[in-house]
Write a protein that holds these residues in place. Structure first.
Motif, PDB file in Angstrom:
ATOM      1  N   VAL A 452      -6.077  13.108   4.723  1.00 34.89           N
ATOM      2  CA  VAL A 452      -6.107  12.564   3.365  1.00 34.89           C
ATOM      3  C   VAL A 452      -7.470  12.852   2.734  1.00 34.89           C
ATOM      4  CG1 VAL A 452      -5.960  10.461   1.967  1.00 34.89           C
ATOM      5  CG2 VAL A 452      -4.468  10.736   3.966  1.00 34.89           C
ATOM      6  N   ASP A 453      -7.471  13.672   1.666  1.00 28.41           N
ATOM      7  CA  ASP A 453      -8.730  14.050   1.019  1.00 28.41           C
ATOM      8  C   ASP A 453      -9.288  12.939   0.135  1.00 28.41           C
ATOM      9  OD1 ASP A 453      -8.630  16.561   2.174  1.00 28.41           O
ATOM     10  OD2 ASP A 453      -7.377  17.359   0.552  1.00 28.41           O
ATOM     11  N   LYS A 454      -8.378  12.163  -0.444  1.00 28.05           N
ATOM     12  CA  LYS A 454      -8.813  11.126  -1.373  1.00 28.05           C
ATOM     13  C   LYS A 454      -7.933   9.896  -1.197  1.00 28.05           C
ATOM     14  CE  LYS A 454      -9.693  10.229  -6.275  1.00 28.05           C
ATOM     15  NZ  LYS A 454      -9.615  10.749  -7.654  1.00 28.05           N
ATOM     16  N   TRP A 455      -8.565   8.719  -1.057  1.00 26.92           N
ATOM     17  CA  TRP A 455      -7.804   7.477  -0.896  1.00 26.92           C
ATOM     18  C   TRP A 455      -7.481   6.903  -2.272  1.00 26.92           C
ATOM     19  CZ3 TRP A 455      -4.914   6.178   2.757  1.00 26.92           C
ATOM     20  CH2 TRP A 455      -4.471   4.857   2.944  1.00 26.92           C
ATOM     21  N   THR A 456      -6.196   6.634  -2.501  1.00 22.50           N
ATOM     22  CA  THR A 456      -5.759   6.171  -3.820  1.00 22.50           C
ATOM     23  C   THR A 456      -4.807   4.991  -3.675  1.00 22.50           C
ATOM     24  OG1 THR A 456      -3.813   7.620  -3.825  1.00 22.50           O
ATOM     25  CG2 THR A 456      -5.876   8.542  -4.713  1.00 22.50           C
ATOM     26  N   ILE A 457      -4.513   4.344  -4.793  1.00 24.13           N
ATOM     27  CA  ILE A 457      -3.535   3.254  -4.807  1.00 24.13           C
ATOM     28  C   ILE A 457      -2.170   3.778  -4.369  1.00 24.13           C
ATOM     29  CG2 ILE A 457      -2.387   1.513  -6.222  1.00 24.13           C
ATOM     30  CD1 ILE A 457      -5.355   0.958  -5.783  1.00 24.13           C
ATOM     31  N   ASP A 458      -1.834   4.997  -4.773  1.00 23.08           N
ATOM     32  CA  ASP A 458      -0.548   5.595  -4.360  1.00 23.08           C
ATOM     33  C   ASP A 458      -0.491   5.788  -2.853  1.00 23.08           C
ATOM     34  OD1 ASP A 458       0.438   5.654  -6.890  1.00 23.08           O
ATOM     35  OD2 ASP A 458      -0.115   7.744  -7.289  1.00 23.08           O
ATOM     36  N   LYS A 459      -1.634   6.152  -2.257  1.00 21.34           N
ATOM     37  CA  LYS A 459      -1.667   6.315  -0.793  1.00 21.34           C
ATOM     38  C   LYS A 459      -1.446   4.948  -0.113  1.00 21.34           C
ATOM     39  CE  LYS A 459      -2.730  10.717   0.042  1.00 21.34           C
ATOM     40  NZ  LYS A 459      -2.587  11.273  -1.300  1.00 21.34           N
ATOM     41  N   ILE A 460      -2.045   3.908  -0.664  1.00 20.88           N
ATOM     42  CA  ILE A 460      -1.822   2.562  -0.120  1.00 20.88           C
ATOM     43  C   ILE A 460      -0.350   2.209  -0.216  1.00 20.88           C
ATOM     44  CG2 ILE A 460      -2.311   0.092  -0.462  1.00 20.88           C
ATOM     45  CD1 ILE A 460      -5.105   0.889  -1.412  1.00 20.88           C
ATOM     46  N   GLU A 461       0.262   2.550  -1.342  1.00 19.63           N
ATOM     47  CA  GLU A 461       1.682   2.277  -1.551  1.00 19.63           C
ATOM     48  C   GLU A 461       2.546   2.961  -0.503  1.00 19.63           C
ATOM     49  OE1 GLU A 461       5.367   1.307  -3.589  1.00 19.63           O
ATOM     50  OE2 GLU A 461       3.353   0.488  -3.781  1.00 19.63           O
ATOM     51  N   SER A 462       2.348   4.257  -0.318  1.00 23.87           N
ATOM     52  CA  SER A 462       3.195   5.011   0.615  1.00 23.87           C
ATOM     53  C   SER A 462       2.948   4.585   2.062  1.00 23.87           C
ATOM     54  CB  SER A 462       2.964   6.511   0.452  1.00 23.87           C
ATOM     55  OG  SER A 462       1.609   6.840   0.724  1.00 23.87           O
ATOM     56  N   ARG A 463       1.682   4.311   2.395  1.00 26.65           N
ATOM     57  CA  ARG A 463       1.380   3.895   3.765  1.00 26.65           C
ATOM     58  C   ARG A 463       1.933   2.491   4.034  1.00 26.65           C
ATOM     59  NH1 ARG A 463      -3.037   1.658   6.745  1.00 26.65           N
ATOM     60  NH2 ARG A 463      -3.144   2.553   8.849  1.00 26.65           N
ATOM     61  N   THR A 464       1.919   1.622   3.038  1.00 25.22           N
ATOM     62  CA  THR A 464       2.511   0.293   3.201  1.00 25.22           C
ATOM     63  C   THR A 464       3.984   0.406   3.558  1.00 25.22           C
ATOM     64  OG1 THR A 464       0.964  -0.761   1.657  1.00 25.22           O
ATOM     65  CG2 THR A 464       3.057  -1.891   2.034  1.00 25.22           C
ATOM     66  N   ILE A 465       4.701   1.221   2.828  1.00 24.28           N
ATOM     67  CA  ILE A 465       6.141   1.406   3.095  1.00 24.28           C
ATOM     68  C   ILE A 465       6.355   1.966   4.490  1.00 24.28           C
ATOM     69  CG2 ILE A 465       8.180   2.731   2.409  1.00 24.28           C
ATOM     70  CD1 ILE A 465       7.147   2.512  -0.501  1.00 24.28           C
ATOM     71  N   SER A 466       5.530   2.945   4.872  1.00 26.09           N
ATOM     72  CA  SER A 466       5.655   3.564   6.191  1.00 26.09           C
ATOM     73  C   SER A 466       5.422   2.553   7.313  1.00 26.09           C
ATOM     74  CB  SER A 466       4.660   4.726   6.311  1.00 26.09           C
ATOM     75  OG  SER A 466       4.638   5.235   7.627  1.00 26.09           O
ATOM     76  N   LEU A 467       4.399   1.717   7.151  1.00 24.20           N
ATOM     77  CA  LEU A 467       4.085   0.733   8.192  1.00 24.20           C
ATOM     78  C   LEU A 467       5.158  -0.351   8.279  1.00 24.20           C
ATOM     79  CD1 LEU A 467       0.212   0.295   7.805  1.00 24.20           C
ATOM     80  CD2 LEU A 467       1.442   1.520   9.599  1.00 24.20           C
ATOM     81  N   ILE A 468       5.718  -0.760   7.161  1.00 25.60           N
ATOM     82  CA  ILE A 468       6.801  -1.748   7.187  1.00 25.60           C
ATOM     83  C   ILE A 468       7.999  -1.179   7.950  1.00 25.60           C
ATOM     84  CG2 ILE A 468       8.463  -3.049   5.799  1.00 25.60           C
ATOM     85  CD1 ILE A 468       6.292  -3.193   3.611  1.00 25.60           C
ATOM     86  N   GLU A 469       8.279   0.082   7.725  1.00 25.90           N
ATOM     87  CA  GLU A 469       9.396   0.722   8.445  1.00 25.90           C
ATOM     88  C   GLU A 469       9.120   0.759   9.951  1.00 25.90           C
ATOM     89  OE1 GLU A 469       9.588   4.467   6.472  1.00 25.90           O
ATOM     90  OE2 GLU A 469      10.879   3.728   4.845  1.00 25.90           O
ATOM     91  N   LYS A 470       7.871   0.993  10.324  1.00 26.60           N
ATOM     92  CA  LYS A 470       7.517   0.995  11.749  1.00 26.60           C
ATOM     93  C   LYS A 470       7.652  -0.404  12.352  1.00 26.60           C
ATOM     94  CE  LYS A 470       4.404   4.984  11.646  1.00 26.60           C
ATOM     95  NZ  LYS A 470       3.008   5.466  11.786  1.00 26.60           N
ATOM     96  N   ILE A 471       7.233  -1.414  11.603  1.00 25.16           N
ATOM     97  CA  ILE A 471       7.377  -2.798  12.083  1.00 25.16           C
ATOM     98  C   ILE A 471       8.839  -3.112  12.338  1.00 25.16           C
ATOM     99  CG2 ILE A 471       7.106  -5.237  11.461  1.00 25.16           C
ATOM    100  CD1 ILE A 471       4.703  -4.367   9.726  1.00 25.16           C
ATOM    101  N   CYS A 472       9.686  -2.726  11.399  1.00 29.44           N
ATOM    102  CA  CYS A 472      11.124  -3.003  11.533  1.00 29.44           C
ATOM    103  C   CYS A 472      11.732  -2.264  12.713  1.00 29.44           C
ATOM    104  CB  CYS A 472      11.857  -2.622  10.245  1.00 29.44           C
ATOM    105  SG  CYS A 472      11.442  -3.689   8.840  1.00 29.44           S
ATOM    106  N   SER A 473      11.170  -1.118  13.048  1.00 29.14           N
ATOM    107  CA  SER A 473      11.666  -0.348  14.187  1.00 29.14           C
ATOM    108  C   SER A 473      11.205  -0.957  15.510  1.00 29.14           C
ATOM    109  CB  SER A 473      11.175   1.106  14.083  1.00 29.14           C
ATOM    110  OG  SER A 473      11.502   1.828  15.239  1.00 29.14           O
ATOM    111  N   ILE A 474       9.953  -1.368  15.587  1.00 35.60           N
ATOM    112  CA  ILE A 474       9.400  -1.916  16.831  1.00 35.60           C
ATOM    113  C   ILE A 474       9.902  -3.328  17.095  1.00 35.60           C
ATOM    114  CG2 ILE A 474       7.254  -2.587  17.999  1.00 35.60           C
ATOM    115  CD1 ILE A 474       5.877  -0.299  16.445  1.00 35.60           C
ATOM    116  N   PHE A 475      10.049  -4.105  16.019  1.00 39.23           N
ATOM    117  CA  PHE A 475      10.560  -5.483  16.135  1.00 39.23           C
ATOM    118  C   PHE A 475      11.885  -5.549  15.371  1.00 39.23           C
ATOM    119  CE2 PHE A 475       5.893  -5.794  16.324  1.00 39.23           C
ATOM    120  CZ  PHE A 475       5.754  -6.354  17.579  1.00 39.23           C
TER     121      PHE A 475
END
Length: 522
Positions: A452-475
């Motif tokens: 990631v070259d630049k950290w942005t609000i959009d990056k926070i948005e996409s990473r939030t969705i990705s991590l929620i999906e991982k949580i749902c998979s692990i638990f």
């Protein structure tokens, strides 16, 4: 009595140091010993068995042999000795101190065989130092036994309970509360543990020996489940997560299934599924900031119903468990487990930094399918966009301070980093932070950040969705029938419909409106 005798022994020590041997002999003969009796009753005071060795060392002037310097008997003796030395320095004599003890009263209450010693003790003690439930339970179990049987049971049973659980009376109190939840299928209030324990024991007409043996077995299960380092790989990750959850609420049901595992009623993999199911329920609710007080009655009741349905055959225990704690509560407002869709709704914009389950979740994502796991104890939670909205960061993100703060504690802006790296990154801009993260490329949680070259609000948005999906998979959310909590008839509502109903019960109109739009689009 113990305090009085410790004071007399401290005075005796002063007499010895002053070579006043006649007074030493007088104390021994009149107050401290029975000089003409055998060793068994040589000393006039016999303290609690757990302190016996410490007290004996004090009596025999062998302080250097005391290993347990945390013993209250030892600490009080040292304190009393220091106070007496101060009094001596102020001009009082050892004899003055001894005569002051003559102003104390010792009350003896004779009782007959028909009297209940425990009830009399409770009555006398009610205006004194408040005892914990564990103290009272110990007295209740041992007080009416003969002295030799008391010692035998203390060493064989009570000491084993303390060794496996704790010598801390508060932790022991918790253990007895959990024990009762397993036996009575209710989680009694902390203030009523002792009374409920006595009532239950007397209603069961149990022999003290049989009760002690059962308590020791559960104490061993508690130790293996909650304390031991050597945990089977099959369910090790689940047990570690369960310990991190650190909640008494589901402890009883897990202890009981662990006991059944020890009795070969269920196997390793089933035990793992059971603990994972309970972890998933607890962690999903915790990360969504749902109140755990609403579920205090859930697990004891579920334990009773699951055992009834299994009726000795535990081949379907995981299915029954999930139905009881998840399926039958899907329509309840206070104890439901968030579905994958609800997780996305509740966590998408949520501030999760202070939520207890956050660290459990980040740790588990880091360890998930990781062939070379790191030492998690050396890591801490790091904000990728730092907690202080500096001018540099506001310019970098091209955003205002309000938007910055609204995104600061979202899941997508949080990661793990070593504690030194966390300090190094501080409030510095992304370009520098990313260089530090590249030094910790061994963390799987941060691998996707390296490009990631630049950290942005959009990056926070996409990473939030990705991590929620991982949580749902692990638990994971289990496959269950969405049943009415009032009866066991199958309700044909889908999880999405249930989710919509819950949402409309709230007061957040904008959230409701957005959800309606989403549902219509789908």
């Amino acid at each position: 009595l113990t305090t009085t005798f410790l004071t007399i022994y401290a005075v005796k020590k002063i007499f010895e140091e002053n070579n006043e041997n006649d007074k030493v002999s007088q104390l021994n003969g009149q107050y401290l010993t029975n000089p003409y009796h055998n060793d068994k009753i040589k000393y006039k005071l016999k303290p609690l068995v757990s302190d016996d060795d410490v007290y004996k060392c004090i009596v025999e002037d062998r302080l250097e042999d005391i290993d347990n310097t945390n013993s209250n008997v030892y600490k009080n003796y040292i304190f009393i000795s220091s106070v007496l030395k101060e009094l001596i320095n102020k001009g009082f004599s050892a004899n003055d101190i001894l005569m002051a003890l003559d102003k104390l009263y010792v009350v003896s209450v004779p009782i007959s065989e028909e009297d209940n010693a425990q009830k009399i003790f409770e009555s006398i003690n009610s205006t004194g130092e408040k005892l914990t439930a564990a103290d009272l339970i110990r007295n209740y179990l041992l007080m009416d036994l003969r002295s030799d049987v008391q010692e035998q049971y203390y060493a064989k049973y009570w000491k084993k309970i303390e060794e496996n659980v704790s010598q801390d009376s508060k932790i022991l109190e918790m253990f007895f509360r959990i024990y009762l939840s397993i036996k009575m299928y209710i989680l009694v209030s902390k203030n009523s543990v002792y009374r409920e324990f006595v009532d239950w024991v007397e209603s069961q007409n149990l022999e003290i020996k049989d009760l002690f043996e059962d308590l020791v077995e559960y104490a061993k299960a508690y130790k293996e489940l909650m304390c031991d380092d050597d945990v089977k790989d099959t369910f090790k990750n689940s047990v570690i997560d369960f310990r991190k959850i650190n909640s008494d609420v589901p402890l009883g049901i897990v202890m009981e299934f662990y006991r059944l595992y020890k009795e070969n009623e269920i196997n390793d993999s089933v035990l793992n599924e059971i603990i994972l199911a309970i972890n998933s329920y607890m962690i999903r609710r915790s990360i969504c900031d749902m109140n755990s007080q609403n579920i205090s009655k859930l697990f004891p009741s579920a334990l009773r119903k699951v055992k009834e349905k299994c009726s000795g055959d535990y081949s379907n225990v995981v299915k029954y468990l999930n139905q009881e704690i998840v399926g039958n509560n899907a329509n309840t407002s206070g104890s439901f487990m968030p579905t994958d869709k609800q997780m996305m709704e509740m966590l998408h914009s949520a501030s999760v930094y202070k939520r207890p389950a956050l660290r459990i979740i980040l740790d588990r994502i880091e360890l998930h399918n990781n062939p070379a796991p790191v030492d998690l104890s050396k890591l801490s939670v790091e904000h990728l966009m730092p907690q202080s909205p500096t001018d540099e960061w506001l310019a970098e993100l091209d955003t205002d301070e309000e938007t910055y703060l609204n995104n600061l504690h979202r899941l997508g802006n949080l990661t793990l980093a070593s504690k030194p790296d966390n300090s190094r990154m501080g409030n510095l801009i992304w370009e520098y932070k990313n260089e530090v993260l590249k030094d910790t490329a061994h963390l799987t949680l941060n691998m996707e950040l390296l490009d990631v070259d630049k950290w942005t609000i959009d990056k926070i948005e996409s990473r939030t969705i990705s991590l929620i999906e991982k949580i749902c998979s692990i638990f994971p959310y289990p496959e269950v029938d969405v049943s009415s909590s009032k009866n066991d008839e199958i309700n044909t509502k889908t999880a999405l419909e249930v989710s919509k109903e819950k949402l409309f019960k709230g007061n957040n109109f904008d959230q409701v409106k957005n959800q309606v739009i989403k549902c219509n689009n789908e």
